[in-house]
Enzyme design. Structure first.
Site, PDB file in Angstrom:
ATOM      1  N   HIS A 211     -32.763   5.196  20.069  1.00  0.00           N
ATOM      2  CA  HIS A 211     -31.463   5.296  20.733  1.00  0.00           C
ATOM      3  C   HIS A 211     -31.482   6.494  21.678  1.00  0.00           C
ATOM      4  CE1 HIS A 211     -29.621   2.276  18.148  1.00  0.00           C
ATOM      5  NE2 HIS A 211     -30.107   2.886  17.079  1.00  0.00           N
TER       6      HIS A 211
ATOM      7  N   ASP B 103     -26.318   8.173  27.518  1.00  0.00           N
ATOM      8  CA  ASP B 103     -26.122   8.311  28.968  1.00  0.00           C
ATOM      9  C   ASP B 103     -24.668   8.718  29.181  1.00  0.00           C
ATOM     10  OD1 ASP B 103     -25.310   7.780  31.585  1.00  0.00           O
ATOM     11  OD2 ASP B 103     -26.144   5.771  31.664  1.00  0.00           O
TER      12      ASP B 103
ATOM     13  N   HIS C  66     -21.738   9.454  31.604  1.00  0.00           N
ATOM     14  CA  HIS C  66     -21.299   9.274  32.991  1.00  0.00           C
ATOM     15  C   HIS C  66     -20.741  10.583  33.550  1.00  0.00           C
ATOM     16  CE1 HIS C  66     -20.814   4.584  32.773  1.00  0.00           C
ATOM     17  NE2 HIS C  66     -21.988   5.017  32.356  1.00  0.00           N
TER      18      HIS C  66
ATOM     19  N   HIS D 216     -22.690   6.099  26.766  1.00  0.00           N
ATOM     20  CA  HIS D 216     -23.198   4.923  26.043  1.00  0.00           C
ATOM     21  C   HIS D 216     -24.697   5.029  25.853  1.00  0.00           C
ATOM     22  CE1 HIS D 216     -24.947   2.902  29.646  1.00  0.00           C
ATOM     23  NE2 HIS D 216     -23.992   3.534  30.285  1.00  0.00           N
ATOM     24  N   CYS D 217     -25.215   4.209  24.994  1.00  0.00           N
ATOM     25  CA  CYS D 217     -26.652   4.170  24.755  1.00  0.00           C
ATOM     26  C   CYS D 217     -27.301   3.362  25.871  1.00  0.00           C
ATOM     27  CB  CYS D 217     -26.938   3.535  23.399  1.00  0.00           C
ATOM     28  SG  CYS D 217     -28.644   3.720  22.859  1.00  0.00           S
TER      29      CYS D 217
ATOM     30  N   HIS E   4     -27.334  -2.841  23.119  1.00  0.00           N
ATOM     31  CA  HIS E   4     -26.808  -1.727  22.323  1.00  0.00           C
ATOM     32  C   HIS E   4     -25.320  -1.528  22.591  1.00  0.00           C
ATOM     33  CE1 HIS E   4     -30.479   0.510  20.636  1.00  0.00           C
ATOM     34  NE2 HIS E   4     -30.886  -0.681  21.041  1.00  0.00           N
TER      35      HIS E   4
ATOM     36  N   MET F 279     -22.006   0.705  20.951  1.00  0.00           N
ATOM     37  CA  MET F 279     -22.637   2.000  21.158  1.00  0.00           C
ATOM     38  C   MET F 279     -22.149   2.682  22.442  1.00  0.00           C
ATOM     39  SD  MET F 279     -26.418   2.913  20.026  1.00  0.00           S
ATOM     40  CE  MET F 279     -26.719   4.627  19.555  1.00  0.00           C
TER      41      MET F 279
ATOM     42  N   HIS G  58      -1.633  -2.346  29.483  1.00  0.00           N
ATOM     43  CA  HIS G  58      -0.200  -2.462  29.767  1.00  0.00           C
ATOM     44  C   HIS G  58       0.547  -2.078  28.498  1.00  0.00           C
ATOM     45  CE1 HIS G  58       3.555  -4.212  31.346  1.00  0.00           C
ATOM     46  NE2 HIS G  58       3.745  -4.642  30.110  1.00  0.00           N
TER      47      HIS G  58
ATOM     48  N   GLU H  48       3.070  -0.429  36.129  1.00  0.00           N
ATOM     49  CA  GLU H  48       3.352  -1.378  35.048  1.00  0.00           C
ATOM     50  C   GLU H  48       2.080  -1.697  34.256  1.00  0.00           C
ATOM     51  OE1 GLU H  48       3.362  -5.145  38.187  1.00  0.00           O
ATOM     52  OE2 GLU H  48       4.269  -5.396  36.229  1.00  0.00           O
ATOM     53  N   THR H  49       0.998  -1.881  35.000  1.00  0.00           N
ATOM     54  CA  THR H  49      -0.281  -2.217  34.394  1.00  0.00           C
ATOM     55  C   THR H  49      -1.336  -1.474  35.197  1.00  0.00           C
ATOM     56  OG1 THR H  49       0.448  -4.425  33.732  1.00  0.00           O
ATOM     57  CG2 THR H  49      -1.914  -4.123  33.946  1.00  0.00           C
TER      58      THR H  49
ATOM     59  N   HIS I 285      -3.756  -6.646  29.279  1.00  0.00           N
ATOM     60  CA  HIS I 285      -2.801  -7.661  29.731  1.00  0.00           C
ATOM     61  C   HIS I 285      -3.464  -8.871  30.393  1.00  0.00           C
ATOM     62  CE1 HIS I 285       0.993  -9.451  30.972  1.00  0.00           C
ATOM     63  NE2 HIS I 285       1.643  -8.524  30.299  1.00  0.00           N
TER      64      HIS I 285
END
Lengths: 260, 364
Positions: B116, B119, B121, B156-157, B167, B172, B277, B301-302, B328
């Protein structure tokens, strides 16, 4: 009714076997040629980091006896013999244009390991996958093999570029002075060697007996055009751009004969 | 083409290295002199203890242990092999401030079966740290990166090739919040603060079915892979859930709040687009794409969270009661599981809403 179904299944199975093993009239003539690599010692350079290739760890390796290693990878033909004799669980899967004389690919580590066990009992000899140390020694004969993939002259690789992922018959690629063939072709080969990130474990000496069991680890080194480490249950790799550097084109294997 | 790509990759790598080395030379911060805090990671939907405004540049030390374990993801007893950072799906939220250093000890438990890595971001270089954190079972590694950008970011992996999506769809992933040093603001010079913060990790699962339509179970993670790849390739998840399983944040697990409280809702999705939402509420301030350097959108709203990212929404509750917080696409919310509840205490405000006439027969 049940009997009838069983017979139908059996017939279907026989048909599929005969079509899979098409043109295998020479099936019982398949042999597995070996080359002999003289005993000696060398430095195995292990990339410290596959992505950065910042440096290499140096591992001193010595062999007290000759290594008998396959001249070629194990062929589709040999694999189908294993299947025919119930040693392997499926016939080869070939793409259009591939032949029984091509290396068997789309095999995971367990398939390759299982084949080595079957071939040992079939021949009544002791075969296994090579360790990375043995493979690199047989391929580069103890010479400095650092940056092989980076320094490689790609203009000589027209064949690979044209054929892409499809396998070529055994012996289609480069052969070294000892006759070790196809080690930089488009099949990357499983080894017994376990992958670890830590320097301590990378440099630790493991006997082939320690490694020659599925329990040893779950990620093994593959060697070939490039070096990589792949989980042992993977049969095929997918292209992945820069995120994975170059993915292995195909996964196959060759065997080593142990002297008892 | 593939060869060229390979070459390009190598040149890029070389360039990255050159740039990396020259930056190393220019680096001024003496990290060894910075204060260090050990952040105790907690299970989602909670966030670790943190300051909303930075008290000064620091090194945030965290430790995450990767666990491969079976998890039940719905009421049918459907199983998934979770590859869980710190044992939870999603992985724990890390909180820091812009300019801080994150120093992660990543541990791959001995009983795990796979390599494993992680990463981030939020980080810069080396595939988000992925190229420096590959570890086999029984190994650990320490990665430090500087949180140069403020925002909410997914981690994430990413152990290479086919393993990456495989993964991630096993749970993950997680998220890190990098707050601006001075805290959140509306982009017009006004500070924004929150009374509570919750972290929702949305997860898509792709569970194979047998010939009778029942979800299959596998003795090992590897055993399910071939079947799972086929389901994955349909791009149609069998489950889309918040915090690992259907109902993880509903009913008795509802997120708590009070009328008048301002709640920061952090929403991460490492793989697939989503559209949160709050039914009966709004996003007062929304950092839809996660970056706090951009002024938040107001009164949405969303909002949209692109797959592979996290976003943040700030809302001050004005009415008591149960609010559903959903993806939503209502099929995903109701049939696939992507629903959470807020259980809000307080006094009803008739001015905002009232039932003028109770339901009655139609009057002529």
């Amino acid at each position: 009714m049940i009997t009838h179904n069983v017979i139908t299944v059996l017939i279907a199975l026989l048909i599929s076997i005969s079509s899979a093993a098409q043109a295998d009239d020479q099936l019982n003539q398949v042999d597995y040629p070996l080359i002999s690599v003289p005993k000696g010692h060398y430095t195995l350079y292990i990339p410290d980091n596959n992505f950065f290739k910042l440096g290499y760890l140096e591992k001193k390796v010595s062999f007290d006896s000759i290594i008998h290693i396959g001249k070629f990878e194990v062929s589709n033909r040999l694999w189908n013999l294993c299947f025919k004799l119930n040693g392997c669980n499926r016939p080869v899967m070939m793409r259009e244009g591939e032949t029984l004389d091509s290396p068997v690919v789309r095999v995971n580590w367990h398939d390759a390991y299982g084949f080595s066990k079957w071939y040992s009992s079939y021949t009544n000899k002791s075969y296994r996958l090579p360790t990375e140390e043995e493979w690199v020694y047989a391929a580069y004969l103890g010479k400095d093999h650092r940056n092989i993939e980076i320094q490689y002259d790609y203009s000589d690789l027209n064949k690979i570029r044209e054929i892409s992922k499809k396998t070529m018959p055994l012996g289609s690629f480069k052969e070294n002075a000892l006759g070790f063939s196809d080690y930089q072709g488009n099949v990357w080969e499983w080894t017994l060697t376990c992958w670890y990130a830590s320097e301590e474990k990378k440099l630790k000496e493991y006997s082939s007996a320690e490694l020659n069991t599925p329990q040893a680890c779950t990620t093994r080194i593959v060697q070939g055009e490039n070096r990589s480490h792949i989980p042992d249950f993977i049969m095929d790799t997918y292209s992945g751009g820069c995120a994975t550097l170059e993915p292995a084109a195909n996964l196959g294997f060759r065997l080593v004969l142990e002297e008892n | 083409m593939k060869r060229n790509l390979h070459k390009i990759c190598q040149y890029l790598t070389a360039m990255i290295l050159l740039v990396g080395f020259s930056l190393t030379v220019q680096a001024q911060t003496d990290i060894s002199k910075l204060p260090r805090i050990t952040q105790e990671l907690v299970n989602p939907p909670m966030l670790p203890k943190h300051d909303q405004v930075s008290t000064g540049q620091k090194v945030v030390q965290v430790r995450m242990v990767i666990e491969e374990k079976k998890m039940i993801i719905d009421d049918l007893g459907t199983e998934v092999w979770a590859f869980a950072y710190n044992g939870s799906v999603p992985g724990p939220m890390i909180v820091a401030h812009q300019g801080d250093y994150i120093e992660l000890t990543l541990v791959n438990k001995s009983k795990n079966s796979m390599v494993h890595n992680i990463d981030f971001h939020a980080s810069t270089g080396a595939l988000g740290g992925g190229a420096l954190t590959d570890i086999a079972p029984g190994e650990e590694v320490v990665l430090r990166f500087k949180a140069t950008k403020s925002g909410v970011f997914v981690y994430h992996c990413a152990p290479g090739g086919i393993m990456i999506p495989w993964h991630v769809i096993h749970g993950m992933s997680g998220a890190i919040t990098v707050l601006p040093k001075e805290g959140l603001s509306d982009g017009k010079g006004n500070k924004l603060t929150y009374d509570r913060a919750y972290y929702i990790g949305e997860q898509d699962y792709y569970i194979p079915k047998d010939e009778n339509g029942n979800y299959k179970k596998y003795a090992t993670p590897a055993a399910g892979m071939a079947d799972e790849l086929e389901v994955m390739k349909t791009l149609t998840p069998t489950h889309i859930v918040f915090n690992g399983k259907v109902g993880a944040l509903t009913d008795k697990n509802a997120l708590k709040a009070k009328v008048g409280e301002t709640v920061l809702i952090l929403h991460a999705q490492a793989n697939r687009d989503t559209r949160p939402h709050l039914i009966g509420g709004h996003g007062d301030y929304v950092w839809e794409r996660g970056s706090f350097a951009n002024a938040p959108k107001v009164d949405l709203e969303t909002w949209f969270i692109a797959g592979g990212s996290a976003g943040a929404a700030l809302y001050t509750f004005k009415q008591p009661g149960i609010y559903a917080y959903v993806n939503h696409n209502l099929i995903e919310a109701v049939l696939k599981g992507a629903t959470a509840h807020f259980d809000v205490e307080g006094k009803w405000n008739d001015d905002l809403m009232t039932q003028v006439v109770k339901p009655r027969p139609i009057q002529q």
